[in-house]
Design a protein around this motif. Structure first.
Motif, short mmCIF file in Angstrom:
data_model
loop_
_atom_site.label_atom_id
_atom_site.label_comp_id
_atom_site.label_asym_id
_atom_site.label_seq_id
_atom_site.Cartn_x
_atom_site.Cartn_y
_atom_site.Cartn_z
N TYR A 9 7.36 1.14 12.82
CA TYR A 9 8.25 1.03 11.66
C TYR A 9 9.70 1.19 12.10
O TYR A 9 10.03 2.03 12.95
CB TYR A 9 7.90 2.09 10.61
CG TYR A 9 6.58 1.85 9.92
CD1 TYR A 9 6.46 0.82 8.99
CD2 TYR A 9 5.47 2.64 10.19
CE1 TYR A 9 5.25 0.59 8.35
CE2 TYR A 9 4.26 2.42 9.55
CZ TYR A 9 4.14 1.38 8.63
OH TYR A 9 2.95 1.14 8.01
N THR A 20 3.82 -4.26 4.45
CA THR A 20 5.23 -4.02 4.73
C THR A 20 5.88 -5.27 5.33
O THR A 20 5.30 -5.94 6.18
CB THR A 20 5.38 -2.85 5.73
OG1 THR A 20 4.89 -1.66 5.11
CG2 THR A 20 6.83 -2.64 6.14
N THR A 44 -0.27 1.14 1.25
CA THR A 44 0.51 0.35 2.21
C THR A 44 0.30 0.80 3.64
O THR A 44 0.22 -0.02 4.56
CB THR A 44 2.00 0.39 1.84
OG1 THR A 44 2.18 -0.29 0.60
CG2 THR A 44 2.85 -0.29 2.91
#
Length: 500
Positions: free
Chosen positions: A380, A407, A363
């Motif tokens: 993030y 994600t 990922t």
């Protein structure tokens, strides 16, 4: 296999004569390609090089793909990528991101002249032709050992979709790899006219509504460019022939090869399009238009329901409502919409597969390709989602790997990839899944027939031409070009495939 060896050897000779200076790589010392000549008969057996690569040596690979051109922050991004993949699999990567408008020409040059590369993006439009040239590695026997992650993630039937004579030359990017069509409507119009979208999924059912919208809004309810309302062909598997006018209907258990323009469903749709054109429902310049406009009262798009919220609506600047049309279909064409192939001339086919496997299943790396450079293009959030800092990332996310390890973006209230995966799992497999028409014996006839259709296509698909006149005219020209030979050859192979 003998033919494959001859093709591969022929390519090697061409490279030696015409591209001698390029055989050692791209000439770029920073991440240059390590492509070199190699006969396809040694695919998966070069244990010396594999052992060297696995012993800690960093090998150089070049990956050619499509997007908005090279990212402005390419140098800093690739440095982070290479630090990561160098530790993971011992690879140093160079990317070439070709702009959309230059793609077809540039890609053809790279493949046809043996310009050094290791991995290249492509789709069904060039997959078979390039295989016939001997351009790609036969990866069949190397996948299990080098792509365990993708093998586990992607169902076997999607691997079937890229097989040619039971061999695999391309790695699918497992995403919306089946096809689901949705009618996308301007929500204001749906509410204003109290439209029952579930009753408006057949193309013939739309005419009265469109006539009213045309009169009330003084605009074109169907605004298209020169490829027209092309989704009407999606229920026909093109069996690798590469043309809309030849195929087998996805659910036809008899597997009859047909001239699709004469099939009742397609012919009726063409009659409707002609009615729309005469009524002023379709924009009059459609057949010559190369780009469609942003706003549409109605259009049909391939995707998934929540794309109305995440993509189609925002792109149009309007709220939209969507309605699914027909089955979700899995075919060779749908799987081959996004592939990555390994050059026959690479020194490191195993490393190419290991890289593609890592891009698919890791990922962190998947996000680096999909969103760009962390801290520059995205970051993030505290709850583990991806927040886009800007929309500057130039690579096309669908070209590199699966959607299902990306994600979730923080602006989405739900993970749309779960919906896509569910559609894939419920897809109806075409009766021709895994079959590819070997066109060798009729290649000239098929090429001539494709050209005939291309001359007519824009005016047929935008309703300019009356099908009662133009379909027989097209058929007559096709028959003179060897159409029946093509159909007969295809039917013989199809019958053999389905066991008739």
């Amino acid at each position: 296999m003998k033919l494959k060896k001859l093709l591969a050897t022929g390519l090697t000779v061409v490279m030696a004569l015409g591209m001698l200076a390029g055989c050692g790589g791209s000439g770029n010392d920073n991440g240059a390609s390590s492509s070199g000549s190699q006969d396809s008969s040694s695919a998966g057996t070069d244990t010396t090089q594999s052992t060297q690569a696995d012993s800690g040596e960093i090998v150089n690979l070049k990956w050619v793909t499509i997007g908005n051109g090279m990212p402005t922050n390419y140098d800093s991004w690739i440095a982070k990528v290479n630090e990561y993949i160098g530790e993971k699999i011992g690879v140093n990567l160079e990317m070439e991101v070709i702009p959309w408008g230059d793609w077809d020409n540039r890609r053809n040059i790279i493949v046809s002249t043996n310009e050094p590369y290791d991995i290249i993006f492509g789709n069904g439009n060039n997959y078979i032709a390039d295989i016939n040239l001997g351009a790609y590695y036969d990866l069949t026997d190397m996948i299990d050992a080098n792509m365990p992650g993708l093998k586990e993630l992607m169902p076997e039937k999607y691997w079937d979709g890229v097989k040619v004579k039971d061999r695999i030359y391309g790695i699918p990017t497992y995403k919306d790899s089946s096809i689901s069509n949705y009618a996308v409507w301007d929500k204001e119009l749906v509410e204003e006219y109290n439209l029952d979208l579930a009753s408006l999924t057949e193309i013939e059912s739309l005419t009265d509504t469109f006539i009213q919208l045309k009169a009330d809004k003084n605009d074109y309810p169907v605004y298209v460019k020169n490829d027209g309302v092309y989704y009407i062909f999606d229920v026909y598997d093109q069996i690798g022939a590469g043309t809309q006018i030849l195929g087998v209907r996805y659910d036809d258990k008899d597997a009859r090869v047909c001239f699709t323009l004469e099939e009742p469903d397609v012919y009726s749709a063409l009659e409707t399009l002609h009615t729309w054109y005469k009524e002023g429902i379709i924009n009059p310049d459609a057949s010559t238009l190369t780009e469609a406009r942003v706003y549409n009262m109605w259009r049909v798009a391939q995707g998934w329901e929540s794309a109305g919220i995440t993509s189609w609506g925002p792109q149009m600047g309007k709220d939209v409502e969507v309605q699914k049309i027909g089955d979700t279909i899995l075919s060779n064409e749908t799987v081959r919409g996004s592939l990555n192939m390994v050059s026959i001339n690479t020194k490191y086919p195993e490393k190419c597969l290991q890289l593609l496997d890592l891009v698919n299943i890791d990922t962190k790396l998947r996000d680096m390709f999909y969103y760009g450079e962390e801290g520059v293009n995205f970051e993030y959030t505290a709850d583990g989602k991806a927040h886009k800092i800007n929309n500057d990332w130039a690579m096309a996310g669908y070209t590199q790997g699966t959607f299902f390890t990306v994600t979730q973006v923080d602006t989405d209230e739900f993970n749309q990839w779960d919906e896509v995966k569910a559609l894939n799992e419920q897809a109806v497999s075409s009766v021709m899944l895994g079959f590819t028409f070997d066109t060798t014996e009729v290649s000239d006839q098929l090429a001539n027939c494709r050209e005939i259709w291309l001359r007519y296509r824009s005016e047929v698909m935008t309703g300019v031409q009356d099908p009662a006149v133009v379909v027989p005219q097209i058929k007559e020209e096709l028959m003179g070009a060897g159409w029946q030979d093509v159909v007969d050859a295809a039917q013989r192979q199809v019958d053999e495939y389905v066991g008739k």
